[in-house]
Design an enzyme around this catalytic site. Sequence first.
Site, PDB file in Angstrom:
ATOM      1  N   PHE A  50      26.551  50.995  14.054  1.00 39.13           N
ATOM      2  CA  PHE A  50      26.478  51.944  15.156  1.00 39.13           C
ATOM      3  C   PHE A  50      25.319  51.690  16.108  1.00 39.13           C
ATOM      4  O   PHE A  50      25.413  52.004  17.288  1.00 39.13           O
ATOM      5  CB  PHE A  50      26.459  53.382  14.626  1.00 39.13           C
ATOM      6  CG  PHE A  50      27.820  53.836  14.186  1.00 39.13           C
ATOM      7  CD1 PHE A  50      28.805  54.149  15.119  1.00 39.13           C
ATOM      8  CD2 PHE A  50      28.129  53.910  12.848  1.00 39.13           C
ATOM      9  CE1 PHE A  50      30.065  54.537  14.721  1.00 39.13           C
ATOM     10  CE2 PHE A  50      29.397  54.303  12.432  1.00 39.13           C
ATOM     11  CZ  PHE A  50      30.372  54.625  13.381  1.00 39.13           C
ATOM     12  N   GLU A  51      24.239  51.129  15.638  1.00 36.75           N
ATOM     13  CA  GLU A  51      23.116  50.829  16.522  1.00 36.75           C
ATOM     14  C   GLU A  51      23.384  49.569  17.337  1.00 36.75           C
ATOM     15  O   GLU A  51      22.971  49.468  18.478  1.00 36.75           O
ATOM     16  CB  GLU A  51      21.823  50.660  15.721  1.00 36.75           C
ATOM     17  CG  GLU A  51      21.310  51.924  15.068  1.00 36.75           C
ATOM     18  CD  GLU A  51      20.847  52.991  16.034  1.00 36.75           C
ATOM     19  OE1 GLU A  51      20.518  52.676  17.210  1.00 36.75           O
ATOM     20  OE2 GLU A  51      20.809  54.158  15.625  1.00 36.75           O
ATOM     21  N   GLY A  52      24.064  48.589  16.731  1.00 35.04           N
ATOM     22  CA  GLY A  52      24.186  47.300  17.383  1.00 35.04           C
ATOM     23  C   GLY A  52      22.814  46.645  17.450  1.00 35.04           C
ATOM     24  O   GLY A  52      21.812  47.240  17.053  1.00 35.04           O
TER      25      GLY A  52
END
Length: 184
Positions: A50-52
Amino acid sequence: MRKAVTNYIPLLTALSLSLIGLGGAVWAVANKRRNDMMIGIDGINLIKHFEGCKLESYQDSVGVWTIGYGHTQGVFAGQRITQADADALLRQDLANFSKDVSRLVPYNISQNQFDALVSFAYNLGVRNLKSSTLLKKVKDNPNDPTIADEFGRWVYAGGKKLTGLVRRRESEAKLYSTGELIYG
């Protein structure tokens, strides 16, 4: 034989912690005490998904300068880092968030419950976790089925409901309640 193995536990713990790695490497998790939990591989994968990873600084949805896997401390406009730097920042951040969340939660939570809470705190901050009804319910009864619903209350940034936050909270709720890692 048992005594010989016991004598090596501190050495093995130190060795395991030194083997923590990213990007295909296995994260070794060692806990000397129950309240010293460390995030597990499912939590790490959820956060990374989700952060990448961005190697050049950018402003997130609410204007906070960010780099790597959601690292925000000391980040400035135009900053660049290497993948190795991003991995090191993530390790450092996860160790700090794991320590902070360990201090807040009861001893009887499972690894998947802990991982979901660390992901939540990583994204929203320990202060938000600390003041949340989510944490209150976890402390009252970590297996309360309504806890999963509490994740879904935290899907707004800058007053706007964000699809990415909805998906992340669904993933955290699923990991917390079932141990299943999904990416919404």
